[in-house]
Design a protein around this motif. Structure first.
Motif, PDB file in Angstrom:
ATOM      1  N   ILE A  52      28.791  45.792  48.519  1.00  0.00           N
ATOM      2  CA  ILE A  52      30.546  45.383  48.668  1.00  0.00           C
ATOM      3  C   ILE A  52      29.936  43.845  48.462  1.00  0.00           C
ATOM      4  N   VAL A  53      29.158  42.910  48.340  1.00  0.00           N
ATOM      5  CA  VAL A  53      29.608  41.370  47.414  1.00  0.00           C
ATOM      6  C   VAL A  53      29.624  41.709  46.058  1.00  0.00           C
ATOM      7  N   LEU A  54      28.770  42.813  45.769  1.00  0.00           N
ATOM      8  CA  LEU A  54      28.426  42.725  43.597  1.00  0.00           C
ATOM      9  C   LEU A  54      29.882  43.062  43.469  1.00  0.00           C
ATOM     10  N   CYS A  55      30.223  44.536  44.905  1.00  0.00           N
ATOM     11  CA  CYS A  55      30.834  45.401  44.002  1.00  0.00           C
ATOM     12  C   CYS A  55      33.160  44.865  43.677  1.00  0.00           C
ATOM     13  N   THR A  56      32.656  43.399  44.890  1.00  0.00           N
ATOM     14  CA  THR A  56      33.947  43.106  45.128  1.00  0.00           C
ATOM     15  C   THR A  56      34.239  41.645  43.694  1.00  0.00           C
ATOM     16  N   ILE A  57      33.096  41.370  43.283  1.00  0.00           N
ATOM     17  CA  ILE A  57      33.376  39.994  42.157  1.00  0.00           C
ATOM     18  C   ILE A  57      33.702  40.632  40.941  1.00  0.00           C
ATOM     19  N   PHE A  58      33.436  42.028  40.799  1.00  0.00           N
ATOM     20  CA  PHE A  58      33.660  42.750  39.618  1.00  0.00           C
ATOM     21  C   PHE A  58      35.420  43.146  39.351  1.00  0.00           C
ATOM     22  N   THR A  59      35.413  43.766  40.900  1.00  0.00           N
ATOM     23  CA  THR A  59      36.813  44.040  41.153  1.00  0.00           C
ATOM     24  C   THR A  59      37.677  42.721  41.076  1.00  0.00           C
ATOM     25  N   THR A  60      37.609  42.101  41.651  1.00  0.00           N
ATOM     26  CA  THR A  60      38.131  40.470  41.945  1.00  0.00           C
ATOM     27  C   THR A  60      38.046  40.204  40.478  1.00  0.00           C
ATOM     28  N   ILE A  61      36.972  39.805  39.566  1.00  0.00           N
ATOM     29  CA  ILE A  61      37.710  39.223  38.119  1.00  0.00           C
ATOM     30  C   ILE A  61      38.565  40.985  37.438  1.00  0.00           C
ATOM     31  N   ALA A  62      38.578  41.578  37.822  1.00  0.00           N
ATOM     32  CA  ALA A  62      39.640  42.892  36.659  1.00  0.00           C
ATOM     33  C   ALA A  62      41.093  42.033  37.280  1.00  0.00           C
ATOM     34  N   GLY A  63      40.858  41.991  38.898  1.00  0.00           N
ATOM     35  CA  GLY A  63      41.889  41.999  39.725  1.00  0.00           C
ATOM     36  C   GLY A  63      43.425  40.444  38.986  1.00  0.00           C
ATOM     37  N   PHE A 113      50.466  38.833  42.560  1.00  0.00           N
ATOM     38  CA  PHE A 113      49.864  38.229  41.930  1.00  0.00           C
ATOM     39  C   PHE A 113      48.943  38.370  43.929  1.00  0.00           C
ATOM     40  N   LYS A 114      49.122  37.645  45.008  1.00  0.00           N
ATOM     41  CA  LYS A 114      48.306  38.606  46.047  1.00  0.00           C
ATOM     42  C   LYS A 114      48.107  40.050  46.852  1.00  0.00           C
ATOM     43  N   VAL A 115      49.388  40.623  45.859  1.00  0.00           N
ATOM     44  CA  VAL A 115      48.615  42.020  46.600  1.00  0.00           C
ATOM     45  C   VAL A 115      47.927  42.873  45.719  1.00  0.00           C
ATOM     46  N   THR A 116      47.899  42.346  44.130  1.00  0.00           N
ATOM     47  CA  THR A 116      46.979  43.164  43.018  1.00  0.00           C
ATOM     48  C   THR A 116      45.831  42.598  43.552  1.00  0.00           C
ATOM     49  N   VAL A 117      45.568  41.585  43.633  1.00  0.00           N
ATOM     50  CA  VAL A 117      44.136  41.306  44.102  1.00  0.00           C
ATOM     51  C   VAL A 117      43.775  41.709  45.431  1.00  0.00           C
ATOM     52  N   GLY A 118      44.386  41.411  46.138  1.00  0.00           N
ATOM     53  CA  GLY A 118      44.316  42.755  47.347  1.00  0.00           C
ATOM     54  C   GLY A 118      43.739  43.041  47.210  1.00  0.00           C
ATOM     55  N   ALA A 119      44.606  44.628  46.381  1.00  0.00           N
ATOM     56  CA  ALA A 119      44.186  45.018  45.940  1.00  0.00           C
ATOM     57  C   ALA A 119      42.530  46.659  45.733  1.00  0.00           C
ATOM     58  N   PHE A 120      42.152  45.234  44.316  1.00  0.00           N
ATOM     59  CA  PHE A 120      41.363  45.397  43.952  1.00  0.00           C
ATOM     60  C   PHE A 120      40.101  44.272  44.095  1.00  0.00           C
ATOM     61  N   ILE A 121      40.848  44.079  45.924  1.00  0.00           N
ATOM     62  CA  ILE A 121      39.226  43.636  46.428  1.00  0.00           C
ATOM     63  C   ILE A 121      39.021  44.230  47.698  1.00  0.00           C
ATOM     64  N   LEU A 122      40.088  45.174  48.195  1.00  0.00           N
ATOM     65  CA  LEU A 122      40.301  46.379  48.609  1.00  0.00           C
ATOM     66  C   LEU A 122      39.033  47.593  47.694  1.00  0.00           C
ATOM     67  N   ALA A 123      39.249  47.465  46.786  1.00  0.00           N
ATOM     68  CA  ALA A 123      39.140  48.437  46.330  1.00  0.00           C
ATOM     69  C   ALA A 123      37.614  48.606  45.789  1.00  0.00           C
ATOM     70  N   GLY A 124      37.080  47.015  46.080  1.00  0.00           N
ATOM     71  CA  GLY A 124      35.415  47.318  45.729  1.00  0.00           C
ATOM     72  C   GLY A 124      34.618  46.507  46.828  1.00  0.00           C
TER      73      GLY A 124
END
Length: 556
Positions: A334-345, A447-458
């Protein structure tokens, strides 16, 4: 020929309905009088109590005094309600019995009238078309100039169009009249029972409303692809035993469970990317996320000391209890995937970068780092007890066993459905996806909604890769999961999550995942080459997006 004697005028229909309205209306007046100081008063006081909780005008002491007063009045009103309960019940029963016995004396003549009105409308249309054609031919016979002939044809075409519109209006009027007659009975019951209906009554109203609002074109736009896929799958079910022998059947309990088992980890990935597509985005890094997560999970849950290393370091987690290693693997995934999705987000939200670019960048970074650090080797199997511990198959020995990995996917569906439909974040997700400028003006942080969607995806990608590792008993490598992003995105598109943004349902995502998994399983069972299966997937995606575009154009 239409039977005009059965067609009711508005006055005749009103006269048929008058005795029903008078009888039930008289009972309703008695019920309203009995409810005035009882049920109606209870509803008013409860509404006042709810308003008092949100009221900021009164002090705490004033609120408490007012609440105590309302509670006293509420108890008195409930006593009055209880005193009249039996009498109200008898009056309601009397009215309902009258409706059951006498409503058809009004409703059936209206049905017959509407049916004849439709026949008459068709006859009028055919007569009008015949007359227009006759007038058109007569007009053409008198004309010699090419431009005048062209103008006459144009006028004739418009007159035919007007006649067709008139037919549609007449048919709709008859349809409206029939629906109103059906609905009037439930309107009376609604007043009698204060909007309380039995299950059968609710279903009857839903079915009537569905028939009333049904539109063939909209239905085919919404469900045409599913119907086509269903036909293809039925054809595969018929063809498979013919080609492979009578013993090979597609529609068996074992095959269905296998399809659900294979679909379960992919469900997490599809649910993750669905949130991004809802924002009119996408994610190209899903497959590489799976490979990274599989590798990390396999290293942590490896059977014995790892034979391969990461940046040359050999990891040994055998000193930890198995259950600790299992959840440590989940956390790392979860941490690894969330790090990269957060970067993209972050780059997507901060710099208005298209998700295609930001996720393509993280895809390349993940694959490069994972391949370089592990030298691209496979890390072998995980501890043999872990699959039995986390996703056991329940059932008798030698019989059909239920794979509990399906329950993990079901839990993910329920949780994401709740987030999308019952939380402020979910509502904001739809708002930003539909119109980010309007959402921003209304006070929503895009901004928060977009990053939040990427974090949830991660988080969902991490769960999915962890489950896939356990399902496959390890064998993690950086190349695992290649092409899975296409499957996840395709499942969302087929399930009706629109790339235009702000449109989509969890049920559609679930349907899309099952469709693709079942189709792949069926084609594999039939022996279709894996490369040709891409052709099927491509056609399905093309048709799905085409239908989605047609719906969008229709709304515009």
């Amino acid at each position: 020929m239409a039977d005009r004697t059965k067609i009711l005028s508005a006055e005749q229909e009103s006269k048929l309905r008058q005795p029903i309205d008078e009888y039930v209306g008289g009972i309703q007046e008695k019920i309203d009088a009995l409810r005035k100081d009882g049920t109606d008063r209870v509803i008013d006081i409860q509404s006042s109590l709810d308003s008092l909780k949100r009221d900021r005008i009164y002090t705490a002491q004033e609120k408490e005094a007012r609440r105590a007063q309302l509670q006293t009045e509420l108890e008195q009103a409930k006593k009055v309600e209880a005193q009249h309960k039996d009498e109200v019940g008898k009056l309601i029963a009397d009215a309902e019995n009258y409706l059951k016995t006498n409503y058809d004396t009004y409703y059936q003549p209206v049905l017959a009238s509407c049916a004849q009105e439709k026949v008459l409308a068709q006859e009028k249309y055919q007569a009008a078309v015949a007359q227009l054609e006759k007038d058109h031919q007569a007009a053409l016979a008198k004309l010699t100039d090419a431009q005048e002939i062209k103008d006459e044809k144009y006028v004739h075409k418009n007159r035919l169009f007007d006649a067709k519109n008139q037919l549609a209006k007449d048919l709709q009027d008859a349809k409206d009249r029939r629906h109103a007659a059906f609905d009037h009975q439930f309107h009376l019951i609604d007043l009698l029972r204060m909007s309380k209906f039995t299950f059968s009554e609710s279903m009857a109203q839903r079915w009537e409303n569905y028939k009333y609002t049904f539109n063939a074109r909209s239905f085919l736009l919404r469900n045409g692809l599913y119907l086509a896929i269903a036909v293809v799958f039925i054809a595969l079910c018929i063809i498979t035993p013919i080609v492979k022998g009578p013993k090979v059947q597609l529609l068996t309990v074992n095959n269905i469970l296998n399809i659900l088992q294979q679909a379960s980890p992919r469900m997490f990935l599809a649910l993750g990317v669905a949130g991004l597509i809802l924002l009119a985005g996408t994610d190209l890094s899903i497959g590489r996320m799976v490979g990274m997560g599989m590798t990390a999970a396999t290293i942590i849950m490896h059977q014995g000391i790892n034979t391969g290393g990461v940046f040359g370091h050999i990891f040994d987690f055998t000193g930890l209890p198995v259950i600790v290693r299992v959840f440590l693997a989940l956390l790392v995934c979860i941490v690894l995937c969330t790090i990269f999705t957060t970067i993209a987000g972050f780059f997507t939200a901060k710099f208005k970068m298209h998700p295609f670019i930001s996720t393509m960048s993280t895809m390349l970074m993940i694959f490069g780092l994972a391949t370089y650090s592990t030298k691209g080797v496979s890390f072998g199997a995980i501890e043999g007890d872990i699959p039995k511990m986390i996703i056991p198959k329940l059932g008798p020995d030698g019989g059909t066993k239920f794979p509990t990995i399906i329950l993990w996917a079901l839990a993910a569906v329920v949780i994401v459905w709740f987030i999308w439909n019952k939380t402020t974040f979910g509502k904001n997700l739809y708002a930003v996806g539909g119109n980010p400028e309007a959402a921003s003006v209304s006070g929503i942080s895009v901004f928060k909604v977009t990053v939040g969607a990427f974090i949830l995806a991660g988080i969902l990608y991490g769960f999915g890769s962890w489950l896939e590792c356990i399902r496959m008993s390890g064998s993690g490598s950086a190349s695992y999961g290649q092409g899975w992003e296409m499957d996840a995105i395709a499942a969302c598109v087929v399930g009706g999550v629109s790339f235009t943004g702000g449109i989509g349902k969890i049920s559609g995502v679930v349907t899309g995942v099952f469709i693709f998994t079942a189709l792949t399983y069926a084609l594999t069972t039939l022996g279709i080459d894996a490369n040709l299966q891409f052709v099927f997937s491509g056609v399905i995606i093309l048709v799905a997006v085409m239908l989605d575009c047609l719906k969008y154009v229709q709304k515009k």
